[in-house]
Design a protein around this motif. Sequence first.
Motif, PDB file in Angstrom:
ATOM      1  N   VAL A  25      27.766 207.908 -14.497  1.00  0.00           N
ATOM      2  CA  VAL A  25      27.105 206.643 -14.810  1.00  0.00           C
ATOM      3  C   VAL A  25      26.993 206.459 -16.320  1.00  0.00           C
ATOM      4  O   VAL A  25      27.344 205.422 -16.857  1.00  0.00           O
ATOM      5  N   SER A  26      26.558 207.518 -17.033  1.00  0.00           N
ATOM      6  CA  SER A  26      26.331 207.338 -18.463  1.00  0.00           C
ATOM      7  C   SER A  26      27.634 207.175 -19.237  1.00  0.00           C
ATOM      8  O   SER A  26      27.671 206.482 -20.240  1.00  0.00           O
ATOM      9  N   SER A  27      28.712 207.772 -18.757  1.00  0.00           N
ATOM     10  CA  SER A  27      29.962 207.649 -19.504  1.00  0.00           C
ATOM     11  C   SER A  27      30.614 206.278 -19.294  1.00  0.00           C
ATOM     12  O   SER A  27      31.525 205.907 -20.010  1.00  0.00           O
ATOM     13  N   ALA A  28      30.115 205.542 -18.280  1.00  0.00           N
ATOM     14  CA  ALA A  28      30.664 204.200 -18.053  1.00  0.00           C
ATOM     15  C   ALA A  28      30.220 203.241 -19.146  1.00  0.00           C
ATOM     16  O   ALA A  28      30.805 202.207 -19.354  1.00  0.00           O
ATOM     17  N   SER A  29      29.150 203.619 -19.844  1.00  0.00           N
ATOM     18  CA  SER A  29      28.623 202.753 -20.891  1.00  0.00           C
ATOM     19  C   SER A  29      29.018 203.313 -22.247  1.00  0.00           C
ATOM     20  O   SER A  29      28.984 204.502 -22.453  1.00  0.00           O
ATOM     21  N   SER A  64      39.545 189.804 -35.684  1.00  0.00           N
ATOM     22  CA  SER A  64      38.648 188.673 -35.445  1.00  0.00           C
ATOM     23  C   SER A  64      39.018 187.937 -34.164  1.00  0.00           C
ATOM     24  O   SER A  64      38.154 187.642 -33.333  1.00  0.00           O
ATOM     25  N   SER A  65      40.305 187.676 -33.958  1.00  0.00           N
ATOM     26  CA  SER A  65      40.672 186.951 -32.741  1.00  0.00           C
ATOM     27  C   SER A  65      40.562 187.846 -31.511  1.00  0.00           C
ATOM     28  O   SER A  65      40.169 187.387 -30.433  1.00  0.00           O
ATOM     29  N   ASP A  66      40.841 189.144 -31.674  1.00  0.00           N
ATOM     30  CA  ASP A  66      40.669 190.075 -30.548  1.00  0.00           C
ATOM     31  C   ASP A  66      39.228 190.074 -30.033  1.00  0.00           C
ATOM     32  O   ASP A  66      38.976 189.949 -28.835  1.00  0.00           O
ATOM     33  N   TRP A  67      38.276 190.233 -30.948  1.00  0.00           N
ATOM     34  CA  TRP A  67      36.872 190.320 -30.511  1.00  0.00           C
ATOM     35  C   TRP A  67      36.333 188.974 -30.068  1.00  0.00           C
ATOM     36  O   TRP A  67      35.434 188.904 -29.222  1.00  0.00           O
ATOM     37  N   SER A  68      36.890 187.894 -30.625  1.00  0.00           N
ATOM     38  CA  SER A  68      36.422 186.567 -30.228  1.00  0.00           C
ATOM     39  C   SER A  68      36.831 186.209 -28.804  1.00  0.00           C
ATOM     40  O   SER A  68      36.321 185.244 -28.232  1.00  0.00           O
ATOM     41  N   ALA A  69      37.725 186.997 -28.221  1.00  0.00           N
ATOM     42  CA  ALA A  69      38.078 186.793 -26.811  1.00  0.00           C
ATOM     43  C   ALA A  69      36.910 187.136 -25.895  1.00  0.00           C
ATOM     44  O   ALA A  69      36.916 186.795 -24.717  1.00  0.00           O
ATOM     45  N   SER A  70      35.888 187.810 -26.441  1.00  0.00           N
ATOM     46  CA  SER A  70      34.684 188.098 -25.660  1.00  0.00           C
ATOM     47  C   SER A  70      33.996 186.794 -25.268  1.00  0.00           C
ATOM     48  O   SER A  70      33.988 185.839 -26.033  1.00  0.00           O
ATOM     49  N   PRO A 166      44.990 211.335 -22.680  1.00  0.00           N
ATOM     50  CA  PRO A 166      45.825 210.129 -22.797  1.00  0.00           C
ATOM     51  C   PRO A 166      45.011 208.953 -23.348  1.00  0.00           C
ATOM     52  O   PRO A 166      43.848 208.785 -22.987  1.00  0.00           O
ATOM     53  N   PRO A 167      45.604 208.148 -24.209  1.00  0.00           N
ATOM     54  CA  PRO A 167      44.910 206.991 -24.779  1.00  0.00           C
ATOM     55  C   PRO A 167      44.450 206.027 -23.679  1.00  0.00           C
ATOM     56  O   PRO A 167      45.125 205.861 -22.666  1.00  0.00           O
ATOM     57  N   LEU A 168      43.284 205.404 -23.902  1.00  0.00           N
ATOM     58  CA  LEU A 168      42.717 204.503 -22.905  1.00  0.00           C
ATOM     59  C   LEU A 168      43.196 203.062 -23.083  1.00  0.00           C
ATOM     60  O   LEU A 168      42.857 202.193 -22.300  1.00  0.00           O
ATOM     61  N   GLY A 169      43.944 202.816 -24.138  1.00  0.00           N
ATOM     62  CA  GLY A 169      44.409 201.456 -24.372  1.00  0.00           C
ATOM     63  C   GLY A 169      43.353 200.561 -24.986  1.00  0.00           C
ATOM     64  O   GLY A 169      43.336 199.364 -24.752  1.00  0.00           O
ATOM     65  N   THR A 170      42.450 201.157 -25.780  1.00  0.00           N
ATOM     66  CA  THR A 170      41.443 200.375 -26.500  1.00  0.00           C
ATOM     67  C   THR A 170      41.247 200.959 -27.889  1.00  0.00           C
ATOM     68  O   THR A 170      41.336 202.177 -28.079  1.00  0.00           O
ATOM     69  N   CYS A 171      40.930 200.078 -28.840  1.00  0.00           N
ATOM     70  CA  CYS A 171      40.651 200.557 -30.193  1.00  0.00           C
ATOM     71  C   CYS A 171      39.350 201.345 -30.242  1.00  0.00           C
ATOM     72  O   CYS A 171      39.070 201.999 -31.246  1.00  0.00           O
ATOM     73  N   MET A 172      38.534 201.302 -29.181  1.00  0.00           N
ATOM     74  CA  MET A 172      37.301 202.084 -29.176  1.00  0.00           C
ATOM     75  C   MET A 172      37.546 203.495 -28.622  1.00  0.00           C
ATOM     76  O   MET A 172      36.607 204.226 -28.322  1.00  0.00           O
ATOM     77  N   ASP A 173      38.800 203.854 -28.492  1.00  0.00           N
ATOM     78  CA  ASP A 173      39.185 205.208 -28.077  1.00  0.00           C
ATOM     79  C   ASP A 173      39.685 205.953 -29.313  1.00  0.00           C
ATOM     80  O   ASP A 173      40.503 205.428 -30.065  1.00  0.00           O
ATOM     81  N   HIS A 187      37.261 196.735 -20.602  1.00  0.00           N
ATOM     82  CA  HIS A 187      35.998 197.463 -20.546  1.00  0.00           C
ATOM     83  C   HIS A 187      35.124 197.183 -21.769  1.00  0.00           C
ATOM     84  O   HIS A 187      33.904 197.135 -21.666  1.00  0.00           O
ATOM     85  N   ASP A 188      35.757 196.985 -22.930  1.00  0.00           N
ATOM     86  CA  ASP A 188      34.987 196.639 -24.126  1.00  0.00           C
ATOM     87  C   ASP A 188      34.297 195.285 -23.953  1.00  0.00           C
ATOM     88  O   ASP A 188      33.138 195.118 -24.326  1.00  0.00           O
ATOM     89  N   TYR A 189      35.021 194.330 -23.377  1.00  0.00           N
ATOM     90  CA  TYR A 189      34.421 193.002 -23.164  1.00  0.00           C
ATOM     91  C   TYR A 189      33.295 193.080 -22.133  1.00  0.00           C
ATOM     92  O   TYR A 189      32.266 192.415 -22.272  1.00  0.00           O
ATOM     93  N   ASP A 190      33.483 193.917 -21.100  1.00  0.00           N
ATOM     94  CA  ASP A 190      32.412 194.121 -20.106  1.00  0.00           C
ATOM     95  C   ASP A 190      31.177 194.700 -20.779  1.00  0.00           C
ATOM     96  O   ASP A 190      30.044 194.302 -20.504  1.00  0.00           O
ATOM     97  N   GLU A 191      31.417 195.667 -21.653  1.00  0.00           N
ATOM     98  CA  GLU A 191      30.302 196.329 -22.333  1.00  0.00           C
ATOM     99  C   GLU A 191      29.557 195.338 -23.237  1.00  0.00           C
ATOM    100  O   GLU A 191      28.321 195.342 -23.286  1.00  0.00           O
ATOM    101  N   LEU A 192      30.295 194.500 -23.927  1.00  0.00           N
ATOM    102  CA  LEU A 192      29.636 193.476 -24.763  1.00  0.00           C
ATOM    103  C   LEU A 192      28.789 192.548 -23.897  1.00  0.00           C
ATOM    104  O   LEU A 192      27.671 192.180 -24.270  1.00  0.00           O
TER     105      LEU A 192
END
Length: 272
Positions: A25-29, A64-70, A166-173, A187-192
């Motif tokens: 559960v905690s690693s999902a966040s 900027s455009s990547d994060w603005s997709a949130s 293996p890379p997760l396919g996110t810049c937060m990895d 997952h980053d957008y879900d977390e936001l």
Amino acid sequence: MTRALRRNLAIAVVCLAVLVLLPAVSSASHQWGNYHWARTANPFTVKLGDNLSSNWDPYLATTSSDWSASSVLNTTIVSGSTRPRQCRATLGRVEVCNTKYGNNGWLGIASIWANGDHITQGTVKLNDTYFNTSTYNTPAWRNLVTCQEVGHTFGLDHQDENFNNPPLGTCMDYTSDPTPNQHPNAHDYDELEAIYAHLDSTNTAFSTLAPSGMNEVSLDGPGQWGHVVSISADGHQSVHELDFGGGFKIITHVTWVIDVRPYFNSRHIDIR
Ligand SMILES: [Zn+2]
Ligand SMILES: [Zn+2]
């Protein structure tokens, strides 16, 4: 087996199941503490101050455009209001800076100024001393670090700190191979959305009670970052906290270069 023993055994099994479930559960966040921008409505806009040399501008535009997709936030690039070396913060904004900060071991750092849980301002520094070398002078490394450090200023942490899986396919990895990790993932957008699910009564929550000097502090190195809050298992990511009291803090997230050992592996440091 007595009934009491059987009941105790059943309780033990339930506890074990809870223990096994908890880490999942905690690693999902991957929120960075509870830090978030105070705002009265979503989507809100974070201004990114451009204190960059022109070769960095395309990477900031991509970030900027990547994060603005949130769905909860937008970013806009505004002209910067600080000199890159000092990279002083501006209330309600994230100043993004680059220069040759020196052979200090860090590739990028993100700092946020917090009033309680609320972020009031932030800075991102990108270290050309390393980005000018052949290892890091690639679009993939520039995208990864720009995206990750700016992501930290929204309250995001890493999704994963295992350098070698293996890379997760996110810049937060955090990874030794930046190629698949240049942009946020779903997952980053879900977390936001989770971080910004509630609304606040004010925007940016500036307090006139903020200690004087909190804006003037230079965050060039470990001596100014405060105590170490956490270090990733491989020592390549660290979080530091400078506590001004009364809920006022500066939290700094550091991405160390992969080809040198971080300074704190070879020295004693107060970890808590
Ligand atoms: Zn809030
Ligand atoms: Zn990071």
